[in-house]
Design a protein around this motif. Structure first.
Motif, mmCIF file in Angstrom:
data_model
loop_
_atom_site.group_PDB
_atom_site.id
_atom_site.type_symbol
_atom_site.label_atom_id
_atom_site.label_comp_id
_atom_site.label_asym_id
_atom_site.label_seq_id
_atom_site.Cartn_x
_atom_site.Cartn_y
_atom_site.Cartn_z
ATOM 1 N N ALA A 1 0.427 -1.162 -0.301
ATOM 2 C CA ALA A 1 0.018 0.323 -0.148
ATOM 3 C C ALA A 1 0.501 1.369 0.148
ATOM 4 C CB ALA A 1 -0.999 0.226 1.821
ATOM 5 N N ASP A 2 2.514 0.971 0.387
ATOM 6 C CA ASP A 2 2.967 2.527 0.727
ATOM 7 C C ASP A 2 4.020 2.045 -0.471
ATOM 8 O OD1 ASP A 2 1.711 4.221 2.635
ATOM 9 O OD2 ASP A 2 2.442 2.459 4.242
ATOM 10 N N SER A 3 3.905 2.006 -1.702
ATOM 11 C CA SER A 3 4.723 1.531 -2.706
ATOM 12 C C SER A 3 4.693 2.143 -3.632
ATOM 13 C CB SER A 3 5.188 -0.092 -2.975
ATOM 14 O OG SER A 3 3.588 -0.401 -3.667
ATOM 15 N N HIS A 4 5.747 2.211 -4.999
ATOM 16 C CA HIS A 4 5.576 2.928 -5.781
ATOM 17 C C HIS A 4 4.237 2.585 -6.914
ATOM 18 C CE1 HIS A 4 8.344 6.259 -5.149
ATOM 19 N NE2 HIS A 4 9.189 4.906 -5.080
ATOM 20 N N GLU A 5 4.134 3.420 -8.483
ATOM 21 C CA GLU A 5 3.158 2.671 -9.085
ATOM 22 C C GLU A 5 3.629 1.207 -9.371
ATOM 23 O OE1 GLU A 5 2.368 4.931 -12.561
ATOM 24 O OE2 GLU A 5 0.247 5.785 -11.740
ATOM 25 N N GLU A 6 5.330 1.260 -10.012
ATOM 26 C CA GLU A 6 5.826 0.385 -10.640
ATOM 27 C C GLU A 6 6.556 -0.820 -10.175
ATOM 28 O OE1 GLU A 6 7.434 3.321 -10.657
ATOM 29 O OE2 GLU A 6 7.521 3.595 -12.811
ATOM 30 N N GLN A 7 6.255 -0.593 -8.485
ATOM 31 C CA GLN A 7 6.043 -1.712 -7.602
ATOM 32 C C GLN A 7 4.758 -2.318 -7.524
ATOM 33 O OE1 GLN A 7 7.595 0.629 -4.223
ATOM 34 N NE2 GLN A 7 10.198 0.389 -4.383
ATOM 35 N N GLN A 8 3.975 -1.463 -7.397
ATOM 36 C CA GLN A 8 2.792 -1.925 -7.891
ATOM 37 C C GLN A 8 1.601 -2.901 -8.403
ATOM 38 O OE1 GLN A 8 -0.090 1.124 -5.832
ATOM 39 N NE2 GLN A 8 0.742 1.674 -4.979
ATOM 40 N N ARG A 9 2.692 -2.991 -9.564
ATOM 41 C CA ARG A 9 2.330 -3.657 -10.980
ATOM 42 C C ARG A 9 2.750 -4.804 -10.764
ATOM 43 N NH1 ARG A 9 3.848 1.315 -14.991
ATOM 44 N NH2 ARG A 9 2.751 2.394 -15.106
ATOM 45 N N VAL A 10 3.613 -4.946 -10.581
ATOM 46 C CA VAL A 10 4.754 -6.399 -9.383
ATOM 47 C C VAL A 10 4.034 -6.374 -8.690
ATOM 48 C CG1 VAL A 10 6.815 -7.219 -9.827
ATOM 49 C CG2 VAL A 10 6.884 -5.670 -11.254
ATOM 50 N N GLY A 11 3.516 -5.484 -7.787
ATOM 51 C CA GLY A 11 3.240 -6.878 -6.492
ATOM 52 C C GLY A 11 1.764 -7.381 -6.718
ATOM 53 N N ILE A 12 1.071 -6.676 -7.653
ATOM 54 C CA ILE A 12 -0.213 -7.134 -7.568
ATOM 55 C C ILE A 12 -0.336 -9.211 -8.515
ATOM 56 C CG2 ILE A 12 -0.531 -6.280 -9.739
ATOM 57 C CD1 ILE A 12 -3.101 -5.996 -7.108
ATOM 58 N N VAL A 13 1.221 -9.333 -9.247
ATOM 59 C CA VAL A 13 0.838 -10.228 -9.402
ATOM 60 C C VAL A 13 1.783 -11.322 -9.121
ATOM 61 C CG1 VAL A 13 2.487 -11.062 -11.715
ATOM 62 C CG2 VAL A 13 1.008 -9.800 -12.243
ATOM 63 N N HIS A 14 2.671 -10.878 -8.048
ATOM 64 C CA HIS A 14 3.390 -11.615 -7.226
ATOM 65 C C HIS A 14 2.227 -11.634 -6.198
ATOM 66 C CE1 HIS A 14 5.780 -12.010 -3.672
ATOM 67 N NE2 HIS A 14 5.122 -11.084 -3.103
ATOM 68 N N ALA A 15 1.006 -11.108 -5.818
ATOM 69 C CA ALA A 15 -0.286 -11.988 -5.203
ATOM 70 C C ALA A 15 -1.059 -12.557 -5.795
ATOM 71 C CB ALA A 15 -0.937 -10.195 -4.918
ATOM 72 N N ALA A 16 -0.738 -12.445 -6.945
ATOM 73 C CA ALA A 16 -1.515 -12.908 -7.524
ATOM 74 C C ALA A 16 -1.343 -14.912 -7.909
ATOM 75 C CB ALA A 16 -2.260 -12.813 -9.049
ATOM 76 N N LEU A 17 -0.013 -14.177 -8.008
ATOM 77 C CA LEU A 17 0.649 -15.888 -8.113
ATOM 78 C C LEU A 17 0.650 -16.587 -6.896
ATOM 79 C CD1 LEU A 17 3.330 -15.201 -10.372
ATOM 80 C CD2 LEU A 17 1.841 -16.738 -11.073
ATOM 81 N N ASN A 18 0.769 -15.664 -5.647
ATOM 82 C CA ASN A 18 0.729 -16.352 -4.058
ATOM 83 C C ASN A 18 -1.095 -17.014 -4.104
ATOM 84 O OD1 ASN A 18 3.508 -16.198 -4.367
ATOM 85 N ND2 ASN A 18 3.722 -14.357 -3.177
ATOM 86 N N THR A 19 -1.872 -16.182 -4.097
ATOM 87 C CA THR A 19 -2.708 -16.553 -4.339
ATOM 88 C C THR A 19 -3.580 -18.158 -4.725
ATOM 89 O OG1 THR A 19 -3.753 -14.339 -3.497
ATOM 90 C CG2 THR A 19 -5.579 -16.166 -3.994
ATOM 91 N N THR A 20 -2.903 -18.015 -6.031
ATOM 92 C CA THR A 20 -3.355 -19.114 -6.458
ATOM 93 C C THR A 20 -2.268 -20.719 -5.822
ATOM 94 O OG1 THR A 20 -3.309 -17.990 -7.947
ATOM 95 C CG2 THR A 20 -3.864 -20.282 -9.341
ATOM 96 N N ALA A 21 -1.715 -20.236 -5.556
ATOM 97 C CA ALA A 21 -0.547 -20.842 -4.809
ATOM 98 C C ALA A 21 -0.421 -21.608 -3.826
ATOM 99 C CB ALA A 21 1.164 -20.523 -4.875
ATOM 100 N N VAL A 22 -1.605 -21.186 -2.592
ATOM 101 C CA VAL A 22 -2.475 -20.840 -1.737
ATOM 102 C C VAL A 22 -3.624 -21.864 -2.653
ATOM 103 C CG1 VAL A 22 -3.924 -20.583 0.347
ATOM 104 C CG2 VAL A 22 -0.898 -19.002 -0.302
ATOM 105 N N ALA A 23 -4.248 -21.841 -3.106
ATOM 106 C CA ALA A 23 -5.493 -22.119 -3.176
ATOM 107 C C ALA A 23 -5.063 -24.103 -3.670
ATOM 108 C CB ALA A 23 -6.286 -21.856 -4.657
ATOM 109 N N CYS A 24 -4.413 -23.694 -4.445
ATOM 110 C CA CYS A 24 -3.448 -24.957 -5.104
ATOM 111 C C CYS A 24 -3.126 -25.781 -3.598
ATOM 112 C CB CYS A 24 -1.939 -24.942 -5.841
ATOM 113 S SG CYS A 24 -2.979 -24.509 -7.276
ATOM 114 N N TYR A 25 -2.243 -25.607 -2.717
ATOM 115 C CA TYR A 25 -2.164 -26.422 -2.040
ATOM 116 C C TYR A 25 -3.556 -26.527 -0.407
ATOM 117 C CZ TYR A 25 2.939 -25.704 -2.269
ATOM 118 O OH TYR A 25 4.444 -25.275 -2.529
ATOM 119 N N SER A 26 -4.607 -25.689 -0.238
ATOM 120 C CA SER A 26 -5.286 -25.860 0.179
ATOM 121 C C SER A 26 -6.166 -26.988 -0.315
ATOM 122 C CB SER A 26 -5.894 -24.797 0.049
ATOM 123 O OG SER A 26 -5.587 -23.827 0.273
ATOM 124 N N ALA A 27 -6.171 -27.224 -1.962
ATOM 125 C CA ALA A 27 -6.808 -28.257 -3.531
ATOM 126 C C ALA A 27 -6.609 -29.337 -2.036
ATOM 127 C CB ALA A 27 -7.010 -28.218 -4.124
#
Ligand code: FES
Length: 289
Positions: A100-126
């Motif tokens: 929430a306290d980062s630059h624009e470029e950092q947030q673009r990478v951050g949102i993809v980082h979060a999406a990958l990790n969220t999907t990974a967590v869903a896989c492990y839960s499955a």
């Protein structure tokens, strides 16, 4: 296209700005409590909390995938997945706080980082759910491992290439002059108002309160904002960064509030023939002997 080139594409992808901004707004709405934010940033720890927690979470999850990949025992793999998932909530919360306290470029990478990790967590839960029903969950575990590895790569890029997390003022004690440097006449320094001065090529923040003068690095340890443009509260003795609101004590340079977690590098000061002089302290906050 290599991983590095792919990341450049992500960093420049304006299409990510809308979801990135929506995520930032949502986090800022939820994370209003200053004490909670400071705890998640890692102010109490002296460095960001998210990478430390992520080591445990990712380490456990990816180890489970490795066990599954080599035909290890399911019981141990499931234990590792459960341990990783158990620490997911604080790890994710700390990551979003930094995001929430980062630059624009950092947030673009951050949102993809979060999406990958969220999907990974869903896989492990499955994988765990599949195992409770008698299946192996191996495919889900291996898929989770690949996604978590990619997520970790982006996390490393965010920290070490894009500089989200490291102390941005770390170089100051190593590059600023250890000899006394003139900062101009003391009479020109306004009382109770932060100003910038140049100490032989190093930008410094000067705070004068009556006859007392404090000199600090002008670079915010969070993301390098010019601290002299911040707000000085003479009652509390705190200066607040103009970019993301980190607050520092001007008496000793310590962090009062994040997102910064490192103190301001300090300078000794003296007045000779009416001219203010400063020299860097080798260790932030510790006056030279
Ligand atoms: S640059 Fe972010 S709080 Fe100072």
């Amino acid at each position: 296209m290599g991983l590095s080139e792919a990341l450049t594409v992500v960093e420049r992808a304006r299409a990510l700005d809308r979801p990135a901004a929506a995520a930032r707004t949502a986090v800022q709405r939820v994370l209003r409590n200053q004490a909670v934010k400071d705890a998640l940033h890692g102010v109490w720890l002296g460095h960001p909390l998210h990478p430390s927690l992520a080591q445990f979470t990712l380490g456990s999850l990816v180890s489970a995938s490795l066990l599954d990949a080599v035909g290890g025992r399911q019981r141990e793999s499931s234990t590792l997945i459960a341990a990783g998932l158990a620490t997911t909530v604080p790890t994710v919360a700390a990551g979003w706080a930094d995001y929430a306290d980062s630059h624009e470029e950092q947030q673009r990478v951050g949102i993809v980082h979060a999406a990958l990790n969220t999907t990974a967590v869903a896989c492990y839960s499955a994988a765990l759910v599949t195992r409770t029903r008698g299946g192996t969950g191996r495919t889900a575990s291996l898929t989770g491992g690949v996604l978590a590895g990619l997520g970790a790569y982006l996390g490393g890029h965010l920290s070490f290439r894009r500089g989200l997390g490291p102390n941005q003022a770390e170089s100051v004690p190593h590059t600023a002059s250890e000899e006394w440097q003139p900062l101009g006449p003391l009479a020109d320094i306004p009382d109770g108002e932060p100003v910038a001065r140049d100490a032989a090529g190093t930008a410094v923040l000067v705070v004068r309160r009556g006859e007392h003068v404090d000199v600090w690095s002008d670079r915010c340890p969070h993301l390098s904002a010019p601290l002299h443009e911040g707000e000085l509260d003479c009652t509390t003795g705190a200066i607040t960064c103009p970019w993301h609101g980190s607050a520092f004590r001007v008496d000793d340079g310590s962090v009062l509030h994040g997102p910064a977690t490192a103190p301001m590098p300090g300078f000794d000061s003296r007045v000779v023939d009416g001219v203010l002089q400063a020299r860097v302290r080798t260790f932030p906050g510790v006056p030279a002997g």
